[in-house]
Design an enzyme around this catalytic site. Structure first.
Site, PDB file in Angstrom:
ATOM      1  CG  HIS A 244       7.065   5.893   4.503  1.00 46.08           C
ATOM      2  ND1 HIS A 244       7.231   5.720   5.863  1.00 46.08           N
ATOM      3  CD2 HIS A 244       6.072   5.030   4.142  1.00 46.08           C
ATOM      4  CE1 HIS A 244       6.370   4.801   6.294  1.00 46.08           C
ATOM      5  NE2 HIS A 244       5.657   4.369   5.267  1.00 46.08           N
TER       6      HIS A 244
ATOM      7  CG  ASN B 249       2.790   1.987   4.841  1.00 43.91           C
ATOM      8  OD1 ASN B 249       3.830   2.247   5.446  1.00 43.91           O
ATOM      9  ND2 ASN B 249       2.024   2.931   4.326  1.00 43.91           N
TER      10      ASN B 249
END
Length: 378
Positions: A314, A339
């Site tokens: 990620h 994020n």
């Protein structure tokens, strides 16, 4: 799922969760195709509720919560939908930037300094690599010009078919549209393409838009996605405007990239020096994170030693660092990371991660874009 376990979970749904699943679906606008699917998701929700309770006991300094956007997903679904499980480059050590050891402040953050755009939501696409790339370029542009302009991850998703057969010991790396990719290749693509468009000129995936895979993508490294339902003419990049082949209209050029130090003291100094950085992490333990300094959850959140940085899945944006003063005088140094799972997740879309321990592999593949200020065209 075993029948007995299903019965227990069904009982938990009816007795313990009450109307919470209904309230959760209403809050997130969830619509299921059938009662059978709804029932199945309610059982997963109940199982995750038990998991959150277990996490909260095992890791009391972090708040875990069932109210976030991923409460009806199995962990395997969460990982497959939102992670970029692709091979990453073994960046040569001599290419990394190194900084002289300096006395660091206790805390530093680029967000209040105007170098960080609002939190995005990548939705159920493996596009974190494109978002993280856009955000580090945004930071460089704002640092150079004083203007914060959201840039277009969609440009990379639709157009970038970069590949590198030499990376990861010859295993190869590739940018694979909505199925994952890597910021270092994205920087190189933008440099060759001529620059990056603004998000206003080239918006992110929305309802009614069905992008195809980027032309010339590596089937060997990305998998064969020729069966993907797509409609090129619904997009700006692959459709009539053909912005994938544009030679003008860019918001900013990209002149290259830097690979940052793995030493976290040096990395903190470089964050101050260069601006917000793209970092790659192991993220599957963050599904139910709500707040606090994350130290690894139940499994510790460390890359598999046999894979090293190949296990990172990620991409996020490193924006700052600080120290959390916990109970009994205990101090936890942390990174502050942005994020791309929307503002209903975490600390309004951000999270804090333990600093100084290589937690989740955060120090293994940090990079920043280079923007040539003399030719910026905002």
């Amino acid at each position: 799922m075993q029948p007995f376990l299903s019965l227990l979970l069904a009982l938990h749904v009816s007795l313990s969760t009450g109307n919470s699943f209904q309230k959760w679906t209403d809050a997130h606008g969830k619509v299921y195709q059938s009662e059978e699917e709804r029932h199945s998701r309610s059982l997963i929700y109940a199982k995750n509720q038990l998991l959150v309770e277990k996490l909260s006991v095992a890791d009391p300094d972090v708040v875990y919560d069932i109210s976030g956007p991923f409460a009806d997903l199995e962990t395997s679904e969460f990982t497959s939908k939102l992670m970029s499980k692709r091979t990453v480059p073994q960046i040569l050590e001599e290419l990394r930037e190194h900084s002289d050891q300096q006395s660091l402040p206790d805390s530093f953050d680029w967000e209040p300094k105007g170098l960080v755009a609002p939190v995005r939501n990548q939705k159920a696409l493996g596009s974190c690599w494109a978002v993280s790339t856009a955000e580090t370029v945004e930071g460089q542009l704002a640092k150079a010009t004083g203007k914060l302009v959201p840039l277009s991850p969609e440009q990379l998703i639709e157009c970038d078919a970069s590949s590198d057969s030499t990376c990861a010991g010859g295993k190869g790396c590739a940018d694979c549209g909505m199925f994952g990719g890597w910021p270092y290749l994205a920087y190189q693509f933008l440099q060759k393409a001529g620059g990056m468009f603004s998000e206003a000129d080239w918006p992110y995936f929305k309802e009614g838009m069905f992008p195809c895979m980027p032309k010339g993508y590596s089937k060997a490294l990305c998998g064969n996605h020729d069966d993907l339902y797509c409609r090129a003419n619904s997009t700006k990049g692959q459709g009539p405007k053909d912005l994938c082949h544009a030679t003008s209209g860019f918001t900013t050029p990209v002149s290259g990239w830097r690979s940052l130090s793995r030493n976290e003291e040096e990395l903190a100094a470089q964050l101050i020096q260069f601006g917000p950085a793209s970092v790659l992490i192991v993220a599957d333990g963050l599904q139910f994170y709500h707040s606090g300094v994350f130290t690894g959850g139940l499994l510790g959140c460390q890359p598999d030693p046999s894979e090293g940085i190949l296990g990172l899945d990620h991409a996020v944006l490193m924006v700052g660092f600080g120290k959390d003063h916990a109970l009994f005088g205990h101090i936890k140094p942390y990174w502050r990371l942005k994020n791309s799972w929307g503002t209903s997740w975490g600390e309004q879309g951000y999270f804090r991660l333990e600093r100084g321990t290589g937690r989740c592999g955060v120090n293994l593949a940090a990079t920043v874009a280079r923007v040539e200020t003399s030719v910026v065209v905002v």
